[in-house]
Every structure is written in structure tokens, then in C-alpha cells.
Scaffold this motif. Structure first.
Motif, PDB file in Angstrom:
ATOM      1  N   ASP A 199      17.146  82.918 -61.880  1.00 58.01           N
ATOM      2  CA  ASP A 199      18.398  83.392 -61.289  1.00 58.01           C
ATOM      3  C   ASP A 199      18.137  84.069 -59.949  1.00 58.01           C
ATOM      4  OD1 ASP A 199      19.903  82.524 -63.461  1.00 58.01           O
ATOM      5  OD2 ASP A 199      19.713  84.437 -64.526  1.00 58.01           O
ATOM      6  N   LEU A 200      16.985  84.690 -59.819  1.00 55.25           N
ATOM      7  CA  LEU A 200      16.632  85.375 -58.579  1.00 55.25           C
ATOM      8  C   LEU A 200      16.094  84.420 -57.518  1.00 55.25           C
ATOM      9  CD1 LEU A 200      14.848  88.508 -60.121  1.00 55.25           C
ATOM     10  CD2 LEU A 200      17.146  88.416 -59.144  1.00 55.25           C
ATOM     11  N   GLY A 201      15.955  83.141 -57.888  1.00 51.14           N
ATOM     12  CA  GLY A 201      15.496  82.140 -56.930  1.00 51.14           C
ATOM     13  C   GLY A 201      14.017  81.810 -57.014  1.00 51.14           C
ATOM     14  N   TYR A 202      13.349  82.230 -58.091  1.00 48.04           N
ATOM     15  CA  TYR A 202      11.914  81.994 -58.226  1.00 48.04           C
ATOM     16  C   TYR A 202      11.632  80.893 -59.246  1.00 48.04           C
ATOM     17  CZ  TYR A 202      11.499  86.515 -55.856  1.00 48.04           C
ATOM     18  OH  TYR A 202      11.597  87.536 -54.956  1.00 48.04           O
ATOM     19  N   ASP A 203      10.652  80.041 -58.951  1.00 48.84           N
ATOM     20  CA  ASP A 203      10.162  79.040 -59.900  1.00 48.84           C
ATOM     21  C   ASP A 203       8.986  79.621 -60.677  1.00 48.84           C
ATOM     22  OD1 ASP A 203      11.988  77.117 -58.977  1.00 48.84           O
ATOM     23  OD2 ASP A 203      10.651  76.575 -57.319  1.00 48.84           O
ATOM     24  N   ASP A 204       8.451  78.811 -61.610  1.00 48.62           N
ATOM     25  CA  ASP A 204       7.205  79.213 -62.263  1.00 48.62           C
ATOM     26  C   ASP A 204       6.145  79.489 -61.200  1.00 48.62           C
ATOM     27  OD1 ASP A 204       8.387  78.796 -64.709  1.00 48.62           O
ATOM     28  OD2 ASP A 204       7.432  76.852 -65.064  1.00 48.62           O
ATOM     29  N   LYS A 205       5.362  80.541 -61.401  1.00 48.60           N
ATOM     30  CA  LYS A 205       4.289  80.861 -60.457  1.00 48.60           C
ATOM     31  C   LYS A 205       2.953  80.825 -61.167  1.00 48.60           C
ATOM     32  CE  LYS A 205       6.729  83.741 -57.069  1.00 48.60           C
ATOM     33  NZ  LYS A 205       6.679  85.032 -56.326  1.00 48.60           N
ATOM     34  N   VAL A 206       1.970  80.225 -60.501  1.00 51.51           N
ATOM     35  CA  VAL A 206       0.628  80.121 -61.059  1.00 51.51           C
ATOM     36  C   VAL A 206      -0.316  80.996 -60.239  1.00 51.51           C
ATOM     37  CG1 VAL A 206      -1.292  78.598 -61.617  1.00 51.51           C
ATOM     38  CG2 VAL A 206       1.057  77.778 -61.904  1.00 51.51           C
ATOM     39  N   LEU A 207      -0.998  81.931 -60.923  1.00 51.42           N
ATOM     40  CA  LEU A 207      -1.987  82.800 -60.286  1.00 51.42           C
ATOM     41  C   LEU A 207      -3.373  82.282 -60.625  1.00 51.42           C
ATOM     42  CD1 LEU A 207      -0.441  86.299 -61.143  1.00 51.42           C
ATOM     43  CD2 LEU A 207       0.073  84.776 -59.227  1.00 51.42           C
ATOM     44  N   LYS A 208      -4.227  82.179 -59.623  1.00 50.96           N
ATOM     45  CA  LYS A 208      -5.584  81.671 -59.837  1.00 50.96           C
ATOM     46  C   LYS A 208      -6.597  82.647 -59.260  1.00 50.96           C
ATOM     47  CE  LYS A 208      -4.437  76.751 -60.018  1.00 50.96           C
ATOM     48  NZ  LYS A 208      -4.789  75.393 -59.541  1.00 50.96           N
TER      49      LYS A 208
END
Length: 449
Positions: free
Chosen positions: A55-64
């Protein structure tokens, strides 16, 4: 190119470009605009209590890699106080090839630690963490930041293992709250309340009667920033040159007066109500303590931002962006555009990059003088006078540019004639450019994210 057969036609074309039109004529290399209908009344959108990261405009995020952090920004409305039921329901997953004894995840709210969870096999597939959001760390009326920080170490430090942690866009904020009477407004909450209507239709920019190029540039920058913050698809703030308004019309708007005091009639009108008044008929600042006048050196270059209730309606705000010189007005504008987080209180003084914030409502007359003198050394007693009553500000008929046709043949400075032909058209065209640039920047940033 925005043009037409006469000034009124150019005005219509500029209006059409000031909002995201959806009719077929706005496709292709050119469009003919015959009429522009008035914008409908748009009530302020009410903030939802439950918001997913999507809803805030963010997709899934991947941290590496070993240590990574990502941020999520959300807004808490002015007047909301979070209660004990306010939580972040965080959903995540991660690699199983981690050294669980050294791998963990931190959650922070506005840089304050809220929770930590160790990573293990159970969290690797469907990790969930419910994080209580501390009311004391929340910032009503401002953008707030959730930070997710992952520390990951592989089972074998010498091997080239793929370490990762995915933060799901289905994670949800539950902003349980109590609504309370809003405290007195100040610059801590800027751009509130100017961004409360998505179309900015309750905001008026007040410029000098004949703005100079630098003053157009200042209002363009500030308008672009507010348009971006408001986020509306239709944008229709009002603009006026001078101070030709009725009390009734002024009462319906938040006001932004820009320029040096000697050039801006509105600043001259409200001078007695300002936390930092100016010497009558000049750009020099002065303070009075009983019958004694204190003034700064005449060569002082000082940018000033002042935030007070509108003299015509205490529920509205008057923002004064001014200074003792033209460069100092630029510096005050730049502060609002580029460093809004540095604003506090109801008075900000900026000089050569040094920012001093004051709340004169908490100070006595001598305290204000001492605070100003500390921020900008050089204040001195110059005269003793007998007090005289100050007349209340007066004003005649509101002029809202967006609702008035632009007459042909109006007198304009030579540089402005080359731009669009008349002052009214110039104002509309400048805001078209400002909001278009703001939207383009926003889209580019979204694309990069």
C-alpha cells in the motif's frame, strides 16, 4: 510549447497541463484545448489505519551480503497518538545456509531500536515478527521511517554462499491510535498543513507586485516541492501579485508570502504580528522591548522563515519566506526545499548555511532579543520611542488566478513578455513547469526503486 491565439487561450492551455488529463485529446504530439472545466472539490483523504508495505508503494525487497538495511516511509496524521495496539506485523524469509548463532534481524522506528529476532530454520520459510511501535518515538504530522536491518553470516565463512533475506510486501502496519486535539502548529511539522489537500487548492502564494526573475525561481522551487508532497493528480493553488484581497477570501486559505519585506505588500501588512518584525519601510530586522528599539547591522544578510496563525483565520497558517537581502531569501527558500527536517519552532534564521531555530511563544521579549542576538551577533539598542497603537491588517477583493480570464494587452516587464505575454499566464505556466518537474522526478525515483 504552451501557446494559443490570445492570452486567454494560453491560460487555458496552461491550466490543462496543470493536471493529469484523461481525455483522448492529450495524446500525441499536440492537443487543442477549447475549455477547461473547474476542478471538483476534493476533500482531504483520510489516512487508513492498516497499511501493507505494498500500500505504501513498496515491492518485496531482498537484502544480501553480511550487513544490509532497507527503509520504509509512512505518514502519521497530525493529531494522531499511537496507542499500545500499534504494531508492525513483519513477514520475511531467508536463506537456510546461515550461521544462526550470528545472524539476526533488527527493526527500528525513526532510528530507535524496536525489536530484534534471531534467524533460524523456523523463520527461514515463514518468518513473522510483531513489533510494537512506541508512541514516544512516532512523529505525528511527519514522515516516519521503519528500518529493517539484517546481519547475516554463512555457515562456512570461506565459501561463496548466497546469503539473502526477503522482506515481504505483505508486511502490515497497524496504526492503532487515539485522535486528540492538535497541539499548536509549528515548523516541526512542515510541509503540514500546506500539503493536506492533494490539489493544493487551499494554498495561496503571495509574491511582490512585479516579481523579479529570482523571485519566480524561488516560488517555482517551493511550489514543486509542495506539489510533490501533496501527491495529487489535479493541482490548483492560487497565486497573486501584491495584496489585493478581502478579509473573507483570506480566511479560506493557507498563505505563503515570499520575497523581501520592502517588496512584498503582504509581509508589510502582517509585520506587527510576526515573531521577527522588520523596520518599517526597509528590509532590516528589529525588536522592541518596552520602549527600546534594537536593530541588526544594516549590511546583515539573513534568511528568515516565520510560521504564524493567519491574522484572518487562526485555523489557517501564514508562512513568510523572506530575508534582508535577495541572496538570503534564496537561502531561506532552499532550506524549505532541501532541508525541511531542520525546521523547528515558529522562527528560523539562516546565515551562510548556519541554521538557528526559535520558538518565540516560549520566550519573553528580552528572551527573544537574547536568542536572536546569540544566533546573529551584532544587535544593538538604537532608539527609545513612545509606544503607539498598531492598526489591524486590512485588505480589499481576493484574486484567484485560476478562476479569472487573462486580459490581452496587459503591461508586463520586458523579460516576462518573452516568456508568455502576461503576468497571469506566466504564473500558471510556471506552476505547470514546477509540478511537471516534480512528477517526473517522483516517477524516475519510483522506477529506480
Amino acid at each position: 510549447v504552451i501557446t494559443g491565439l490570445n492570452n486567454e487561450a494560453v491560460h487555458k492551455a496552461a491550466q490543462a497541463m496543470s493536471f493529469e488529463s484523461r481525455f483522448p485529446g492529450m495524446a500525441g504530439q499536440f492537443a487543442l484545448v477549447r475549455e477547461v472545466r473547474p476542478l471538483p472539490e476534493i476533500p482531504p483523504e483520510r489516512q487508513s489505519t492498516d497499511l501493507t508495505f505494498a500500500d505504501l508503494g513498496y515491492d518485496d525487497k531482498v537484502l544480501k551480503s553480511f550487513s544490509q538495511k532497507t527503509n520504509y516511509y509512512f505518514y502519521i496524521p497530525f493529531g494522531w497518538r499511537l496507542t499500545d495496539g500499534a504494531i508492525l506485523d513483519l513477514h520475511f524469509s531467508h536463506s537456510q545456509l546461515l550461521d544462526y548463532s550470528n545472524s539476526f534481524l533488527n527493526v527500528l522506528l525513526n532510528d530507535s531500536p524496536m525489536a530484534t529476532i534471531a534467524l533460524d530454520d523456523e523463520t527461514s520459510l515463514r518468518g513473522e515478527l510483531k513489533v510494537e511501535l512506541s508512541p514516544s518515538q512516532a512523529r505525528p504530522g511527519q514522515s516516519n521511517r521503519i528500518s529493517i536491518q539484517a546481519e547475516m553470516y554463512p555457515i562456512d565463512i570461506c565459501s561463496d554462499m548466497d546469503m539473502w533475506l526477503l522482506v515481504s510486501d505483505e508486511s502490515m502496519l497497524h496504526l492503532n491510535h487515539q485522535e486528540q486535539d492538535a497541539p499548536s502548529l509549528d515548523l516541526d511539522f512542515y510541509p503540514y498543513p500546506f500539503d493536506q489537500r492533494p490539489d493544493l487548492a487551499d494554498v495561496i502564494f503571495i509574491l511582490p507586485p512585479e516579481p523579479e526573475p529570482g523571485e519566480w525561481e524561488d516560488v517555482l522551487q517551493l511550489a514543486a516541492t509542495l506539489g510533490d508532497a501533496a501527491g495529487g493528480s489535479n493541482l490548483a493553488p492560487a497565486v497573486t501579485l501584491g495584496s489585493n484581497w478581502s478579509d473573507e477570501a483570506l480566511a479560506g486559505y493557507h498563505l505563503i508570502a515570499m520575497g523581501r519585506p520592502s517588496r512584498n505588500l503582504m509581509i508589510q501588512q502582517v509585520n506587527p504580528q510576526l515573531p521577527q518584525p522588520f523596520q518599517l519601510g526597509s528590509d532590516a530586522i528589529e525588536q522592541r522591548l518596552n520602549n527600546v528599539i534594537f536593530r541588526m547591522p544594516s549590511d546583515l544578510s539573513l534568511g528568515i522563515v516565520q510560521f504564524v496563525p493567519s491574522p484572518w483565520n487562526e485555523a489557517r497558517i501564514l508562512l513568510v519566506v523572506t530575508g534582508t537581502t535577495d541572496p538570503s531569501v534564496r537561502e531561506a527558500t532552499s532550506l524549505l526545499v532541501n532541508q525541511p527536517w531542520a525546521l523547528k519552532g515558529n522562527l528560523v534564521l539562516v546565515r551562510d548555511g548556519a541554521i538557528n531555530t526559535l520558538d518565540t511563544r516560549e520566550l519573553t521579549g528580552s528572551g527573544i532579543i537574547a536568542a536572536v542576538a546569540t544566533a546573529v551577533p551584532g544587535i544593538a539598542e538604537v532608539a527609545t520611542v513612545s509606544p503607539t497603537p498598531t492598526p489591524a491588517p486590512t485588505a480589499p477583493t481576493a484574486v484567484v488566478l485560476a478562476e479569472q480570464p487573462v486580459p490581452d494587452g496587459a503591461d508586463s516587464p520586458a523579460w516576462l513578455v518573452l516568456l508568455v505575454g502576461t503576468t497571469g499566464v506566466a504564473v500558471t505556466a510556471i506552476f505547470v513547469i514546477a509540478f511537471w518537474q516534480a512528477r517526473q522526478r517522483k516517477r524516475n525515483l519510483s522506477g529506480m526503486g
